[in-house]
Design a protein around this motif. Structure first.
Motif, mmCIF file in Angstrom:
data_model
loop_
_atom_site.group_PDB
_atom_site.id
_atom_site.type_symbol
_atom_site.label_atom_id
_atom_site.label_comp_id
_atom_site.label_asym_id
_atom_site.label_seq_id
_atom_site.Cartn_x
_atom_site.Cartn_y
_atom_site.Cartn_z
ATOM 1 N N UNK A 94 0.848 -1.194 0.000
ATOM 2 C CA UNK A 94 0.000 0.000 0.000
ATOM 3 C C UNK A 94 0.882 1.242 0.000
ATOM 4 N N UNK A 95 0.259 2.390 -0.200
ATOM 5 C CA UNK A 95 0.993 3.653 -0.129
ATOM 6 C C UNK A 95 0.615 4.327 1.178
ATOM 7 N N UNK A 96 1.579 4.394 2.108
ATOM 8 C CA UNK A 96 1.299 4.924 3.433
ATOM 9 C C UNK A 96 1.978 6.254 3.695
ATOM 10 N N UNK A 97 2.130 6.555 4.985
ATOM 11 C CA UNK A 97 2.708 7.847 5.391
ATOM 12 C C UNK A 97 4.123 8.047 4.864
ATOM 13 N N UNK A 98 4.870 6.962 4.733
ATOM 14 C CA UNK A 98 6.270 7.067 4.332
ATOM 15 C C UNK A 98 6.506 6.552 2.910
ATOM 16 N N UNK A 99 5.451 6.535 2.118
ATOM 17 C CA UNK A 99 5.578 6.106 0.731
ATOM 18 C C UNK A 99 5.158 4.659 0.533
ATOM 19 N N UNK A 100 5.595 4.082 -0.565
ATOM 20 C CA UNK A 100 5.228 2.713 -0.899
ATOM 21 C C UNK A 100 5.737 1.754 0.173
ATOM 22 N N UNK A 103 4.631 -5.274 3.448
ATOM 23 C CA UNK A 103 4.870 -5.929 4.722
ATOM 24 C C UNK A 103 4.382 -7.373 4.694
ATOM 25 N N UNK A 104 5.148 -8.299 5.289
ATOM 26 C CA UNK A 104 4.659 -9.676 5.403
ATOM 27 C C UNK A 104 3.636 -9.780 6.537
ATOM 28 N N UNK A 105 2.579 -10.550 6.321
ATOM 29 C CA UNK A 105 1.528 -10.709 7.329
ATOM 30 C C UNK A 105 0.999 -12.145 7.306
ATOM 31 N N UNK A 106 0.482 -12.585 8.446
ATOM 32 C CA UNK A 106 -0.269 -13.844 8.489
ATOM 33 C C UNK A 106 -1.675 -13.572 7.984
ATOM 34 N N UNK A 107 -2.242 -14.537 7.285
ATOM 35 C CA UNK A 107 -3.592 -14.321 6.753
ATOM 36 C C UNK A 107 -4.364 -15.630 6.709
ATOM 37 N N UNK A 108 -5.688 -15.479 6.592
ATOM 38 C CA UNK A 108 -6.592 -16.582 6.297
ATOM 39 C C UNK A 108 -7.601 -16.093 5.268
ATOM 40 N N UNK A 109 -8.192 -17.035 4.537
ATOM 41 C CA UNK A 109 -9.251 -16.695 3.600
ATOM 42 C C UNK A 109 -10.575 -17.117 4.224
ATOM 43 N N UNK A 110 -11.517 -16.173 4.323
ATOM 44 C CA UNK A 110 -12.813 -16.442 4.953
ATOM 45 C C UNK A 110 -13.915 -15.817 4.112
ATOM 46 N N UNK A 111 -14.831 -16.643 3.641
ATOM 47 C CA UNK A 111 -15.953 -16.174 2.807
ATOM 48 C C UNK A 111 -15.466 -15.359 1.616
ATOM 49 N N UNK A 112 -14.373 -15.818 0.998
ATOM 50 C CA UNK A 112 -13.865 -15.163 -0.198
ATOM 51 C C UNK A 112 -13.032 -13.927 0.053
ATOM 52 N N UNK A 113 -12.866 -13.523 1.326
ATOM 53 C CA UNK A 113 -12.071 -12.344 1.667
ATOM 54 C C UNK A 113 -10.801 -12.769 2.394
#
Length: 204
Positions: A94-100, A103-113
Protein backbone atom coordinates in the motif's frame (compact mmCIF):
# COMPACT_ATOMS: atom_id res chain seq x y z
CA UNK A 1 16.18 -31.06 -16.82
CA UNK A 2 14.70 -33.98 -18.69
CA UNK A 3 11.14 -35.12 -18.11
CA UNK A 4 12.41 -37.86 -15.79
CA UNK A 5 14.44 -35.60 -13.53
CA UNK A 6 17.99 -36.44 -14.71
CA UNK A 7 20.34 -33.53 -15.30
CA UNK A 8 23.91 -33.06 -16.41
CA UNK A 9 24.62 -31.49 -13.03
CA UNK A 10 23.79 -34.47 -10.82
CA UNK A 11 20.82 -36.36 -9.46
CA UNK A 12 19.63 -33.36 -7.39
CA UNK A 13 19.66 -30.12 -9.45
CA UNK A 14 21.55 -27.30 -7.76
CA UNK A 15 22.66 -29.40 -4.76
CA UNK A 16 26.40 -28.80 -5.19
CA UNK A 17 25.92 -25.10 -5.97
CA UNK A 18 23.77 -24.59 -2.88
CA UNK A 19 26.23 -26.49 -0.67
CA UNK A 20 29.12 -24.35 -1.89
CA UNK A 21 27.08 -21.17 -1.44
CA UNK A 22 26.53 -22.13 2.21
CA UNK A 23 30.24 -22.79 2.67
CA UNK A 24 29.75 -26.49 3.44
CA UNK A 25 32.01 -29.37 2.52
CA UNK A 26 30.47 -32.67 1.46
CA UNK A 27 31.41 -34.07 4.84
CA UNK A 28 29.75 -31.19 6.69
CA UNK A 29 26.56 -31.54 4.63
CA UNK A 30 26.48 -35.28 5.25
CA UNK A 31 26.86 -34.73 8.99
CA UNK A 32 24.10 -32.09 9.00
CA UNK A 33 21.74 -34.39 7.05
CA UNK A 34 22.69 -37.50 9.05
CA UNK A 35 23.67 -39.52 5.98
CA UNK A 36 26.93 -41.13 4.80
CA UNK A 37 29.16 -38.78 2.82
CA UNK A 38 29.08 -41.30 -0.04
CA UNK A 39 25.40 -40.49 -0.51
CA UNK A 40 26.17 -36.80 -0.99
CA UNK A 41 28.93 -37.66 -3.45
CA UNK A 42 26.55 -39.80 -5.49
CA UNK A 43 23.85 -37.15 -5.57
CA UNK A 44 26.32 -34.53 -6.81
CA UNK A 45 28.08 -36.72 -9.36
CA UNK A 46 27.17 -35.64 -12.93
CA UNK A 47 28.53 -38.78 -14.56
CA UNK A 48 26.37 -41.03 -12.38
CA UNK A 49 23.26 -39.15 -13.42
CA UNK A 50 24.27 -39.40 -17.07
CA UNK A 51 24.96 -43.15 -16.82
CA UNK A 52 21.59 -43.85 -15.21
CA UNK A 53 19.83 -41.67 -17.77
CA UNK A 54 21.52 -43.47 -20.67
CA UNK A 55 20.66 -46.84 -19.19
CA UNK A 56 17.00 -45.82 -19.00
CA UNK A 57 17.12 -44.04 -22.37
CA UNK A 58 15.76 -40.86 -20.82
CA UNK A 59 18.25 -38.20 -21.92
CA UNK A 60 16.40 -35.72 -24.13
CA UNK A 61 19.49 -34.96 -26.21
CA UNK A 62 19.96 -38.68 -26.95
CA UNK A 63 16.37 -38.92 -28.19
CA UNK A 64 16.96 -35.98 -30.50
CA UNK A 65 14.64 -33.71 -28.50
CA UNK A 66 15.48 -30.34 -27.00
CA UNK A 67 15.60 -30.12 -23.20
CA UNK A 68 12.42 -28.65 -21.77
CA UNK A 69 12.50 -25.04 -20.60
CA UNK A 70 10.46 -23.44 -17.83
CA UNK A 71 7.23 -21.89 -19.04
CA UNK A 72 5.28 -19.02 -17.49
CA UNK A 73 1.57 -19.85 -17.35
CA UNK A 74 -1.22 -17.44 -16.42
CA UNK A 75 -3.69 -18.65 -13.80
CA UNK A 76 -7.41 -17.92 -13.78
CA UNK A 77 -9.19 -16.39 -10.79
CA UNK A 78 -10.56 -19.70 -9.55
CA UNK A 79 -7.12 -21.34 -9.49
CA UNK A 80 -5.58 -18.29 -7.81
CA UNK A 81 -8.12 -18.35 -5.00
CA UNK A 82 -7.65 -22.11 -4.59
CA UNK A 83 -3.90 -21.68 -4.19
CA UNK A 84 -4.14 -19.02 -1.48
CA UNK A 85 -7.12 -20.54 0.34
CA UNK A 86 -5.06 -22.54 2.91
CA UNK A 87 -3.76 -19.26 4.39
CA UNK A 88 -0.27 -18.70 5.73
CA UNK A 89 2.09 -15.84 4.90
CA UNK A 90 1.38 -13.12 2.36
CA UNK A 91 2.55 -9.57 1.66
CA UNK A 92 0.35 -6.51 1.81
CA UNK A 93 1.33 -3.54 -0.32
CA UNK A 94 0.00 0.00 0.00
CA UNK A 95 0.99 3.65 -0.13
CA UNK A 96 1.30 4.92 3.43
CA UNK A 97 2.71 7.85 5.39
CA UNK A 98 6.27 7.07 4.33
CA UNK A 99 5.58 6.11 0.73
CA UNK A 100 5.23 2.71 -0.90
CA UNK A 101 5.18 -0.06 1.71
CA UNK A 102 5.21 -3.86 1.54
CA UNK A 103 4.87 -5.93 4.72
CA UNK A 104 4.66 -9.68 5.40
CA UNK A 105 1.53 -10.71 7.33
CA UNK A 106 -0.27 -13.84 8.49
CA UNK A 107 -3.59 -14.32 6.75
CA UNK A 108 -6.59 -16.58 6.30
CA UNK A 109 -9.25 -16.70 3.60
CA UNK A 110 -12.81 -16.44 4.95
CA UNK A 111 -15.95 -16.17 2.81
CA UNK A 112 -13.87 -15.16 -0.20
CA UNK A 113 -12.07 -12.34 1.67
CA UNK A 114 -8.53 -12.17 3.02
CA UNK A 115 -8.35 -11.58 6.76
CA UNK A 116 -5.27 -10.37 8.63
CA UNK A 117 -4.61 -9.35 12.24
CA UNK A 118 -2.59 -6.44 13.56
CA UNK A 119 -2.04 -4.37 16.68
CA UNK A 120 -4.05 -1.24 17.40
CA UNK A 121 -2.07 1.79 16.29
CA UNK A 122 0.32 -0.29 14.18
CA UNK A 123 1.38 0.57 10.64
CA UNK A 124 -1.31 -1.57 9.00
CA UNK A 125 -3.91 -0.04 11.32
CA UNK A 126 -3.20 3.68 11.20
CA UNK A 127 -1.83 3.91 7.66
CA UNK A 128 -4.79 2.11 6.09
CA UNK A 129 -7.52 4.60 6.99
CA UNK A 130 -8.85 7.11 4.50
CA UNK A 131 -10.52 9.29 7.13
CA UNK A 132 -13.64 9.44 4.96
CA UNK A 133 -16.89 7.76 5.87
CA UNK A 134 -17.58 4.76 3.64
CA UNK A 135 -14.35 5.17 1.64
CA UNK A 136 -11.97 2.23 1.98
CA UNK A 137 -8.26 1.97 1.28
CA UNK A 138 -7.12 0.23 -1.91
CA UNK A 139 -4.33 -2.28 -1.35
CA UNK A 140 -2.44 -5.08 -3.06
CA UNK A 141 -1.88 -8.48 -1.49
CA UNK A 142 0.60 -11.07 -2.78
CA UNK A 143 1.19 -14.72 -1.95
CA UNK A 144 3.78 -17.02 -3.53
CA UNK A 145 5.37 -20.42 -3.17
CA UNK A 146 8.74 -20.75 -4.90
CA UNK A 147 11.38 -23.47 -5.19
CA UNK A 148 14.83 -22.06 -6.01
CA UNK A 149 16.32 -25.47 -6.72
CA UNK A 150 13.82 -26.45 -9.43
CA UNK A 151 13.08 -22.85 -10.43
CA UNK A 152 9.37 -23.51 -10.29
CA UNK A 153 6.53 -22.04 -8.29
CA UNK A 154 3.55 -19.71 -8.42
CA UNK A 155 2.49 -16.25 -7.32
CA UNK A 156 -0.93 -14.68 -6.87
CA UNK A 157 -1.65 -10.94 -6.77
CA UNK A 158 -4.90 -9.65 -5.27
CA UNK A 159 -6.08 -6.05 -5.53
CA UNK A 160 -9.02 -4.79 -3.55
CA UNK A 161 -10.41 -2.61 -0.80
CA UNK A 162 -9.38 -2.97 2.84
CA UNK A 163 -12.02 -2.82 5.55
CA UNK A 164 -11.42 -2.34 9.29
CA UNK A 165 -13.60 -4.98 10.89
CA UNK A 166 -16.05 -3.63 13.47
CA UNK A 167 -16.89 -5.31 16.77
CA UNK A 168 -20.15 -6.58 15.30
CA UNK A 169 -18.29 -8.27 12.45
CA UNK A 170 -15.45 -9.61 14.57
CA UNK A 171 -16.70 -13.16 15.21
CA UNK A 172 -17.12 -13.90 11.52
CA UNK A 173 -13.89 -12.24 10.46
CA UNK A 174 -11.48 -13.79 12.97
CA UNK A 175 -11.43 -17.12 11.09
CA UNK A 176 -8.55 -18.61 13.06
CA UNK A 177 -5.89 -16.16 11.92
CA UNK A 178 -2.83 -17.08 14.00
CA UNK A 179 -0.10 -14.41 13.89
CA UNK A 180 3.51 -15.50 14.35
CA UNK A 181 4.44 -12.36 16.26
CA UNK A 182 3.40 -11.92 19.88
CA UNK A 183 1.41 -9.02 21.24
CA UNK A 184 -2.19 -7.94 21.55
CA UNK A 185 -3.25 -8.32 17.92
CA UNK A 186 -6.98 -7.82 18.18
CA UNK A 187 -7.37 -5.51 15.21
CA UNK A 188 -8.78 -7.38 12.21
CA UNK A 189 -8.53 -6.16 8.63
CA UNK A 190 -10.40 -7.66 5.68
CA UNK A 191 -9.44 -7.36 2.02
CA UNK A 192 -12.22 -7.90 -0.50
CA UNK A 193 -10.67 -9.02 -3.83
CA UNK A 194 -11.73 -6.99 -6.86
CA UNK A 195 -8.99 -8.10 -9.24
CA UNK A 196 -7.08 -11.39 -8.96
CA UNK A 197 -4.21 -12.51 -11.19
CA UNK A 198 -1.60 -15.22 -10.92
CA UNK A 199 1.27 -16.94 -12.68
CA UNK A 200 2.94 -20.31 -12.41
CA UNK A 201 6.36 -21.41 -13.68
CA UNK A 202 6.24 -25.01 -14.87
CA UNK A 203 8.78 -27.32 -16.54
CA UNK A 204 8.28 -30.03 -19.10
Amino acid sequence: MSDNGFTAGGLVPGLAERRVALGLTREALAERAGVPVAHVECLEEPELAAKLARALETLAEERGAKPSRPELVKLDREECLRLISPGGIGRIGYYGRFGSTVLPVNYRVHDGAIVIRTVAGGATDEDLRTGLQGVEYQVAFEVDRLDEFTRTGWSVLVRGSLHHVTDDELAAASAEVEPWASGDRRRYLRITPSHVTGRRIVTG
